[in-house]
Structure formats: structure tokens, C-alpha cells
Design an enzyme around this catalytic site. Structure first.
Site, PDB file in Angstrom:
ATOM      1  N   HIS A  15       1.500  10.610  -8.129  1.00 55.49           N
ATOM      2  CA  HIS A  15       1.003   9.619  -7.171  1.00 55.49           C
ATOM      3  C   HIS A  15      -0.080   8.736  -7.797  1.00 55.49           C
ATOM      4  O   HIS A  15      -1.189   8.599  -7.270  1.00 55.49           O
ATOM      5  CB  HIS A  15       0.465  10.314  -5.912  1.00 55.49           C
ATOM      6  CG  HIS A  15       0.560   9.446  -4.688  1.00 55.49           C
ATOM      7  ND1 HIS A  15       0.624   9.944  -3.410  1.00 55.49           N
ATOM      8  CD2 HIS A  15       0.593   8.090  -4.536  1.00 55.49           C
ATOM      9  CE1 HIS A  15       0.690   8.968  -2.528  1.00 55.49           C
ATOM     10  NE2 HIS A  15       0.669   7.822  -3.202  1.00 55.49           N
ATOM     11  N   ASP A  17       7.053   8.747  -7.911  1.00 54.88           N
ATOM     12  CA  ASP A  17       5.588   8.842  -7.942  1.00 54.88           C
ATOM     13  C   ASP A  17       5.086   9.793  -6.862  1.00 54.88           C
ATOM     14  O   ASP A  17       3.898  10.070  -6.794  1.00 54.88           O
ATOM     15  CB  ASP A  17       4.959   7.454  -7.750  1.00 54.88           C
ATOM     16  CG  ASP A  17       3.462   7.458  -8.023  1.00 54.88           C
ATOM     17  OD1 ASP A  17       3.047   8.092  -9.017  1.00 54.88           O
ATOM     18  OD2 ASP A  17       2.701   6.836  -7.253  1.00 54.88           O
ATOM     19  N   VAL A  63       8.109   4.977  -4.451  1.00 55.58           N
ATOM     20  CA  VAL A  63       6.663   4.746  -4.464  1.00 55.58           C
ATOM     21  C   VAL A  63       6.093   4.869  -3.049  1.00 55.58           C
ATOM     22  O   VAL A  63       4.979   4.408  -2.786  1.00 55.58           O
ATOM     23  CB  VAL A  63       6.321   3.355  -5.054  1.00 55.58           C
ATOM     24  CG1 VAL A  63       6.685   3.299  -6.529  1.00 55.58           C
ATOM     25  CG2 VAL A  63       7.021   2.229  -4.282  1.00 55.58           C
ATOM     26  N   ALA A  64       6.847   5.496  -2.154  1.00 58.97           N
ATOM     27  CA  ALA A  64       6.429   5.595  -0.751  1.00 58.97           C
ATOM     28  C   ALA A  64       5.903   6.997  -0.448  1.00 58.97           C
ATOM     29  O   ALA A  64       4.760   7.322  -0.771  1.00 58.97           O
ATOM     30  CB  ALA A  64       7.600   5.217   0.159  1.00 58.97           C
ATOM     31  N   ARG A  65       6.734   7.839   0.157  1.00 62.47           N
ATOM     32  CA  ARG A  65       6.370   9.223   0.452  1.00 62.47           C
ATOM     33  C   ARG A  65       7.534  10.119   0.040  1.00 62.47           C
ATOM     34  O   ARG A  65       8.705   9.773   0.250  1.00 62.47           O
ATOM     35  CB  ARG A  65       6.065   9.415   1.938  1.00 62.47           C
ATOM     36  CG  ARG A  65       4.772   8.766   2.427  1.00 62.47           C
ATOM     37  CD  ARG A  65       3.550   9.492   1.863  1.00 62.47           C
ATOM     38  NE  ARG A  65       2.296   8.953   2.403  1.00 62.47           N
ATOM     39  CZ  ARG A  65       1.574   8.009   1.809  1.00 62.47           C
ATOM     40  NH1 ARG A  65       2.007   7.481   0.669  1.00 62.47           N
ATOM     41  NH2 ARG A  65       0.443   7.594   2.352  1.00 62.47           N
ATOM     42  N   ALA A  96      -0.752   3.320  -7.881  1.00 61.15           N
ATOM     43  CA  ALA A  96      -1.778   2.337  -7.506  1.00 61.15           C
ATOM     44  C   ALA A  96      -2.916   2.283  -8.510  1.00 61.15           C
ATOM     45  O   ALA A  96      -3.801   1.430  -8.413  1.00 61.15           O
ATOM     46  CB  ALA A  96      -2.341   2.669  -6.123  1.00 61.15           C
ATOM     47  N   GLU A 112       3.583  16.900  -1.335  1.00 65.28           N
ATOM     48  CA  GLU A 112       2.468  16.514  -2.190  1.00 65.28           C
ATOM     49  C   GLU A 112       1.163  16.365  -1.418  1.00 65.28           C
ATOM     50  O   GLU A 112       0.119  16.906  -1.808  1.00 65.28           O
ATOM     51  CB  GLU A 112       2.798  15.201  -2.906  1.00 65.28           C
ATOM     52  CG  GLU A 112       1.660  14.657  -3.737  1.00 65.28           C
ATOM     53  CD  GLU A 112       1.493  13.156  -3.594  1.00 65.28           C
ATOM     54  OE1 GLU A 112       0.438  12.651  -3.983  1.00 65.28           O
ATOM     55  OE2 GLU A 112       2.420  12.504  -3.077  1.00 65.28           O
TER      56      GLU A 112
END
Length: 342
Positions: free
Chosen positions: A302, A276, A250-252, A305, A281
Site C-alpha cells: 500500500h 498495492d 490501487v483501491a482496496r 501514494a 490489509e
């Protein structure tokens, strides 16, 4: 202090910018949200409109609030700029702009960006594999309907590994422990093992990532993207993981060596992954074909959130509080250390 011009290029904060002007009568708000390009899936989005109007606004700005995407030439267009605040928790996408190499003070929204929503995504990703939803999805696509193939377990009693126990990582830890999981993790500032810290059962130094990988049933990447974390979820990490373990990012995307991930999944060295994010991206590139083709990998665009209808409010409060500090000559919160990368 005389009048302070604050330019806002962050539609995520909403159309009503009174939360900025209400901080102090000296504040003059310059609305530059018109210049933020729309974002298309798999692309960098169209060019920003009305560049002349934007340049006129930025020429006056002493303070700037900027969201995503971040134009590359903001510092050049903002000769009076002293401080720029980014609405994202990570600042890796600032590193390719002239703001990064400028003298402008940078702050981030670390700790204020939908931490609970992202943590719920991570827990749902773990449950997707633990409770058989992955196998059900595979069987449906294959036209099958059988009890064979399910590798089910409970989340209770499983170990959640969290790489990067910052604001989001600590929320992952909190929800995981509420589900009955044991939580271990890493934090860069930790130099020796710390039991019962940062919401986890055990916190280890960042250099002991292989130990966390080996002990975890689910390994969640929550770390900031820096020179040290680029590609650091690599072949040795996958080799250390259990064959039934799952990677969750869920970071990069750039923090995961995707060649090593594809190899590990294809060879059965790990059970699968929920991503994600993917490499390239934020630059507008599409994901590599294997990430969408391999049934063991679940890829989302992504959106971890998403669904948090109150997400903008913590961002507004953080910036308004920091603007108050700026006007009063106090140290700002969440100042970016360019040497560390966050």
C-alpha cells in the site's frame, strides 16, 4: 456561532495545525495526534497511548479530523461531535466504527489524495509487464539470462481499462492517454455509454464491467469499496479478460476475489497482477501466501501514494475550505452517502 472545537487525529497533515486555526478566530484546535498509534507492517499497530487524555479532548470536540487507523469508539467518546472528516479518499475503514452508525456528518478526502502519484504507480505497473521487467525479474531470481520468454509490447496503442473513474481513475486515464493508450472505464453514475467523458475515450455504466474487462490490456481497479464492489473482480471478470491482460489494484484488496485471482493466474487465464493492496490489509492481517509466492503477481504494501511530498497540502486545503463552509452554514463538500458507501 460560538467557539468551535476542532480535534485533529491525523499526523499526515503535519505538526503545524495553523491551517485549521487560521480559518476563523472562533476555531479552537485540539491536537490529538499523540493518540494515533504507529503502524507496523502486517499488524494493526500498538494500542493508542493516554486514552484518558484523548477522551478529555474528544469530549469537547464539535468537529473531528481523523486519519488512519480509525479507532472504533470515536462517536461514543465525542458526545458533542457534529462533523467528522476523514483524510483518506475511501471510507470503508469507517464502516466498522461507531461513527458510521451515528448521526455525525461524515466527509472524505475524495479527489485530494495523491491522485497523480497513484496514477503513476498504475502506469508503472502496466509498463512493468509491457516492457519486459516482469520477465527480467523472474529470470534474475532463476539465475537465467536470455532473450527467451519476453512478451513485450508498447503501451502506445494498448487499452487501459479503469474501473471507477473518480478522481484517481480520471488521473489514471489522463496519464494513460498521454502515453498513447486508449482508455475505457466505468462510472456508477453513468447510465449509457459516454464517448470522451471523464478523461476517457469511452465511459460505460458500472454494470458493463465485463465489456471493459474483455477490451482491456490492463485493468485498473480504482473504485470505492462498498457492498456492491466487495469481491466484484471475480471469476467472470477474469474469464472475460484476455490471456495476456494484467490486473492492477490501487483501491482496496477486498474488491478482488483473491481465490479467483490465484486460480486465474495459476491457470494462465490472465498474464499476471500488480497489487498495492490485499484483503485484510487494513485489519492488520498479512497477505495470503500465494500473493507473495506466485511470480506472476507483484505485491506492494500500500505504497502507491508515496513519494508525493506535497500530498498533505491538498488535504489541508480541502479541510480548511470545508471548515469555512461549516462556519458559514454552507453545504459541505465530499459528504459521505452511507447508503452508497462513499
Amino acid at each position: 456561532m460560538d467557539e468551535v472545537n476542532v480535534a485533529v487525529m491525523a499526523p499526515i497533515l503535519g505538526r503545524d495545525l495553523s491551517f485549521v486555526s487560521d480559518v476563523d478566530p472562533r476555531v479552537r484546535v485540539l491536537d490529538a495526534n499523540f493518540a494515533v498509534p504507529g503502524r507496523r507492517a502486517g499488524s494493526g499497530g500498538p494500542a493508542a497511548p493516554d486514552s484518558g487524555r484523548l477522551a478529555a479532548i474528544l469530549a469537547q470536540a464539535e468537529v473531528l479530523v481523523v486519519g488512519y487507523p480509525v479507532p472504533g469508539d470515536l462517536a461514543a467518546l465525542s458526545p458533542r461531535l457534529v462533523w467528522a472528516h476523514h483524510t483518506q479518499a475511501g471510507v470503508s475503514n469507517l464502516a466498522g466504527t461507531d461513527l458510521w452508525d451515528s448521526r455525525v456528518t461524515l466527509t472524505s478526502s475524495r479527489g485530494a489524495v495523491a491522485a497523480t502519484a497513484i496514477a503513476e504507480y498504475a502506469l508503472a505497473a502496466a509498463a512493468h509487464f509491457a516492457r519486459g521487467l516482469h520477465e527480467a525479474t523472474r529470470q534474475k531470481a532463476a539465475g537465467q539470462f536470455t532473450r527467451h520468454g519476453y512478451q513485450m509490447r508498447t503501451l502506445a496503442g494498448a487499452t487501459m481499462g479503469v474501473i471507477g473513474l473518480g478522481g484517481i481513475g480520471q488521473e489514471v486515464a489522463r496519464l494513460s492517454r498521454a502515453a498513447g493508450m486508449r482508455v475505457i472505464g466505468t462510472r456508477r453514475s453513468v447510465t449509457a455509454p459516454l464517448p470522451g467523458a471523464d478523461g476517457a475515450d469511452l465511459v460505460l455504466p458500472a454494470g458493463r464491467i465485463l465489456q471493459v474487462a474483455a477490451d482491456s490490456d490492463f485493468l485498473v481497479v480504482c473504485a470505492q469499496l462498498t457492498a456492491q464492489t466487495r469481491g466484484f473482480i471475480d471469476a467472470p471478470v477474469f474469464a472475460a479478460m484476455k490471456p495476456e491482460a494484467v490486473l492492477i489494484n490501487v483501491a482496496r484488496g477486498e474488491e478482488v476475489d483473491e481465490d479467483a485471482l490465484v486460480e486465474a493466474v495459476t491457470a494462465g487465464r490472465i498474464r499476471g497482477a500488480v497489487l498495492d493492496v490485499y484483503a485484510g490489509e487494513l485489519a492488520g492481517r498479512p497477505p495470503r501466501p500465494e500473493l507473495t509466492a506466485l511470480p506472476q503477481i507483484l505485491l506492494t504494501p500500500h505504497i502507491s501514494a508515496g513519494g508525493d511530498t506535497t500530498m498533505a497540502e491538498p488535504l489541508r486545503r480541502l479541510f480548511a475550505g470545508n471548515l469555512r463552509r461549516y462556519l458559514d452554514g454552507q453545504p459541505l463538500l465530499n459528504v459521505v452517502d452511507r447508503a452508497r458507501g462513499y
